[in-house]
Write an enzyme that holds these catalytic residues in place. Structure first.
Site, PDB file in Angstrom:
ATOM      1  CD  GLU A  90       0.012   1.413   3.113  1.00 12.46           C
ATOM      2  OE1 GLU A  90      -0.587   2.379   2.626  1.00 12.46           O
ATOM      3  OE2 GLU A  90       0.862   1.527   4.024  1.00 12.46           O
ATOM      4  NE  ARG A  93      -2.680   3.456   3.732  1.00 13.96           N
ATOM      5  CZ  ARG A  93      -2.435   4.059   4.902  1.00 13.96           C
ATOM      6  NH1 ARG A  93      -3.413   4.695   5.522  1.00 13.96           N
ATOM      7  NH2 ARG A  93      -1.249   4.014   5.460  1.00 13.96           N
ATOM      8  CB  SER A 132       8.182   6.376   6.239  1.00 18.84           C
ATOM      9  OG  SER A 132       7.530   7.521   6.726  1.00 18.84           O
ATOM     10  CG  HIS A 165       5.485   7.449  14.544  1.00 22.76           C
ATOM     11  ND1 HIS A 165       4.130   7.266  14.433  1.00 22.76           N
ATOM     12  CD2 HIS A 165       5.914   7.792  13.295  1.00 22.76           C
ATOM     13  CE1 HIS A 165       3.761   7.463  13.159  1.00 22.76           C
ATOM     14  NE2 HIS A 165       4.820   7.773  12.448  1.00 22.76           N
ATOM     15  CG  PHE A 176       2.054  15.848  10.043  1.00 22.49           C
ATOM     16  CD1 PHE A 176       2.644  16.527   8.983  1.00 22.49           C
ATOM     17  CD2 PHE A 176       0.853  15.191   9.823  1.00 22.49           C
ATOM     18  CE1 PHE A 176       2.034  16.537   7.729  1.00 22.49           C
ATOM     19  CE2 PHE A 176       0.246  15.194   8.575  1.00 22.49           C
ATOM     20  CZ  PHE A 176       0.832  15.876   7.524  1.00 22.49           C
ATOM     21  CG  HIS A 213       3.760   5.080   4.422  1.00 18.42           C
ATOM     22  ND1 HIS A 213       3.352   5.145   5.729  1.00 18.42           N
ATOM     23  CD2 HIS A 213       2.826   4.324   3.809  1.00 18.42           C
ATOM     24  CE1 HIS A 213       2.243   4.445   5.879  1.00 18.42           C
ATOM     25  NE2 HIS A 213       1.899   3.942   4.722  1.00 18.42           N
TER      26      HIS A 213
HETATM   27  C1  HEM Z   1       1.528   6.771  10.091  1.00 17.77           C
HETATM   28  C2  HEM Z   1       3.377  11.204  10.510  1.00 17.77           C
HETATM   29  C3  HEM Z   1       7.780   9.406   9.693  1.00 17.77           C
HETATM   30  C4  HEM Z   1       6.023   4.959  10.361  1.00 17.77           C
HETATM   31  C5  HEM Z   1       1.655   8.136  10.174  1.00 17.77           C
HETATM   32  C6  HEM Z   1       0.584   9.073  10.068  1.00 17.77           C
HETATM   33  C7  HEM Z   1       1.097  10.311  10.188  1.00 17.77           C
HETATM   34  C8  HEM Z   1       2.505  10.174  10.362  1.00 17.77           C
HETATM   35  C9  HEM Z   1       0.344  11.666  10.170  1.00 17.77           C
HETATM   36  C10 HEM Z   1      -0.876   8.728   9.840  1.00 17.77           C
HETATM   37  C11 HEM Z   1      -1.049   8.698   8.359  1.00 17.77           C
HETATM   38  C12 HEM Z   1      -2.473   8.515   7.952  1.00 17.77           C
HETATM   39  O1  HEM Z   1      -2.949   7.375   8.071  1.00 17.77           O
HETATM   40  O2  HEM Z   1      -3.094   9.501   7.551  1.00 17.77           O
HETATM   41  C13 HEM Z   1       4.729  11.108  10.272  1.00 17.77           C
HETATM   42  C14 HEM Z   1       5.602  12.231  10.069  1.00 17.77           C
HETATM   43  C15 HEM Z   1       6.846  11.726   9.831  1.00 17.77           C
HETATM   44  C16 HEM Z   1       6.729  10.276   9.893  1.00 17.77           C
HETATM   45  C17 HEM Z   1       5.163  13.687  10.134  1.00 17.77           C
HETATM   46  C18 HEM Z   1       8.144  12.440   9.565  1.00 17.77           C
HETATM   47  C19 HEM Z   1       8.273  13.751   9.488  1.00 17.77           C
HETATM   48  C20 HEM Z   1       7.682   8.045   9.805  1.00 17.77           C
HETATM   49  C21 HEM Z   1       8.778   7.137   9.648  1.00 17.77           C
HETATM   50  C22 HEM Z   1       8.287   5.881   9.862  1.00 17.77           C
HETATM   51  C23 HEM Z   1       6.882   6.008  10.119  1.00 17.77           C
HETATM   52  C24 HEM Z   1      10.195   7.556   9.260  1.00 17.77           C
HETATM   53  C25 HEM Z   1       9.012   4.562   9.827  1.00 17.77           C
HETATM   54  C26 HEM Z   1      10.034   4.314   9.042  1.00 17.77           C
HETATM   55  C27 HEM Z   1       4.655   5.066  10.312  1.00 17.77           C
HETATM   56  C28 HEM Z   1       3.750   3.942  10.277  1.00 17.77           C
HETATM   57  C29 HEM Z   1       2.456   4.462  10.187  1.00 17.77           C
HETATM   58  C30 HEM Z   1       2.588   5.900  10.174  1.00 17.77           C
HETATM   59  C31 HEM Z   1       4.148   2.468  10.333  1.00 17.77           C
HETATM   60  C32 HEM Z   1       1.150   3.692  10.059  1.00 17.77           C
HETATM   61  C33 HEM Z   1       0.446   3.560  11.359  1.00 17.77           C
HETATM   62  C34 HEM Z   1      -0.874   2.847  11.169  1.00 17.77           C
HETATM   63  O3  HEM Z   1      -1.609   3.117  10.204  1.00 17.77           O
HETATM   64  O4  HEM Z   1      -1.188   2.009  12.018  1.00 17.77           O
HETATM   65  N1  HEM Z   1       2.825   8.831  10.355  1.00 17.77           N
HETATM   66  N2  HEM Z   1       5.436   9.945  10.190  1.00 17.77           N
HETATM   67  N3  HEM Z   1       6.552   7.329  10.094  1.00 17.77           N
HETATM   68  N4  HEM Z   1       3.924   6.218  10.250  1.00 17.77           N
HETATM   69 FE1  HEM Z   1       4.689   8.048  10.322  1.00 17.77          FE
END
Ligand code: HEM
Length: 344
Positions: free
Chosen positions: A143, A179, A219, A294, A301, A318
């Site tokens: 996804e 997704r 991501s 996170h 964010f 991502h």
């Molecule tokens: C989900 C923000 C970096 C792992 C999310 C979501 C946001 C977010 C807003 C929800 C997305 C949605 O469904 O609308 C951020 C921001 C980042 C960042 C602002 C950097 C500036 C990362 C990184 C990783 C990561 C580097 C791992 C390598 C995840 C995962 C989810 C997620 C696994 C899915 C969670 C779920 O749906 O259960 N992130 N993220 N994120 N993020 Fe990040």
């Protein structure tokens, strides 16, 4: 607003969604466009690893060769060039290449110049380490998610861009799983155990077998278009926490199922991404949902987005795959023992 799972992959669920009934997300998000004729993609990470400035010139020359080989007949549809320093202190250059068709990739891989270079015994002794990490997820096992519609990245480029209609399944924990088509009827549990570590890796060619439901996330963040208050907020409030989160996963991730993590910069651009190889999707979800870094990035964010009326120049995206063992090809040539998915 539509479902992120394309119509042809929608199936009765034995694994319930976490998406609340009738849910409307507070902001828009988009996914890479799908077309039914494409059934499988290729995402390949080609790396050169070197230790110290004396090895830099041969490593850069080898990297240029790897990138040049990605062109020509059956060329990759898109290539990004990135780099990072790993936790053993080795610099690593990585070409990330995408094909929208595994047959095209296979023909490319077997090209005499490509196979000749990668399979030569010279790679065992010419200085740097090299790796090929190739992932071939079928449509039902990956996804994507994008925070803006205007710029596809990574796999979306070879898929032909983003679907202009936004999707329902995002902005709540668990939406990543909602997704993924295969998760409609499969909990996608990870491997119970890993093989024993190889006795030696330097001067050797080490192939690592695939494991059930390996979960891979790229991501990405692109702050090139941010200005003024938004740039300050990203660079001063969000990025340092992201850096801490990536450092945690890189150095301590093994204890929570993150077998490898790399926080990489795209060469010459204001773009970065975290690349994580996880035991399971569930382990990845648990980190995203519960780890203070996170959660702080996520909250930061949302606050920034609300302050700017959801008119952000910061772009986030991502791509996540959960693969069967035969959808993984992993090879490490003259690499140190803590590289990538070499069992530790
Ligand atoms: C989900 C923000 C970096 C792992 C999310 C979501 C946001 C977010 C807003 C929800 C997305 C949605 O469904 O609308 C951020 C921001 C980042 C960042 C602002 C950097 C500036 C990362 C990184 C990783 C990561 C580097 C791992 C390598 C995840 C995962 C989810 C997620 C696994 C899915 C969670 C779920 O749906 O259960 N992130 N993220 N994120 N993020 Fe990040």
């Amino acid at each position: 607003m539509k479902s992120a799972i394309p119509l042809e992959l929608q199936a009765p669920r034995s694994c319930p969604r976490r998406c609340p009934e009738g849910f409307t997300p507070p902001y828009g998000a988009w996914v890479a466009r799908d077309h039914a004729a494409r059934t499988q993609l290729v995402m390949a990470y080609f790396g050169v690893q070197y230790d110290g400035p004396a090895m830099r010139a041969p490593a850069e020359a080898a990297f240029d060769k790897i990138v040049a080989l990605l062109g020509g007949e059956h060329a990759a549809g898109h290539v990004d060039q990135a780099g990072f320093r790993d936790d053993a202190g080795y610099d690593t250059l990585v070409a990330i290449a995408y094909w929208d068709d595994p047959n095209g990739f296979d023909r490319w891989r077997q090209r005499a110049d490509v196979a000749g270079w990668w399979e030569s015994d010279a790679r065992l002794a010419d200085g740097p380490g090299y790796f090929r990490e190739v992932f071939l997820p079928t449509n039902d096992r990956f996804e994507t998610l994008f925070s803006s519609l205007d710029q596809p990245e990574g796999v979306a480029i070879v898929m032909g861009g983003l679907d202009p209609e936004d999707v329902q399944e995002h902005s709540y924990w668990g939406s990543m799983r909602d997704r993924i088509a295969a998760a409609q009827g499969d909990p996608l549990a990870g491997a119970d155990a890993r093989p024993a570590p190889p006795a030696e890796t330097l001067g050797r060619r080490v192939r690592v077998g695939g494991v059930p439901n390996l979960a891979v996330i790229r991501s990405g963040q692109d702050w090139g278009a941010t200005r003024d208050a938004e740039r300050d907020m990203y660079l001063n409030d969000i990025e340092p926490v992201l850096d801490a989160g990536m450092r945690f996963l890189t150095t301590e991730g093994q204890s929570i199922g993150c077998w490898t993590n790399r926080y990489m910069r795209i060469r010459g651009k204001q773009k970065s991404f975290g690349l994580g190889y996880w035991r399971s999707l569930g382990d990845m979800e648990a980190w995203a949902e519960s780890h203070s870094t996170h959660i702080a990035i996520f909250d930061g964010f949302l606050q920034m987005a609300a302050k700017l009326n959801f008119q952000l120049a910061l772009r986030l995206y991502h791509e996540v795959s959960v693969m069967t063992p035969d959808q993984q090809f992993l090879e490490y040539i003259n690499c140190h023992k803590n590289t990538g998915l070499i069992p530790r």
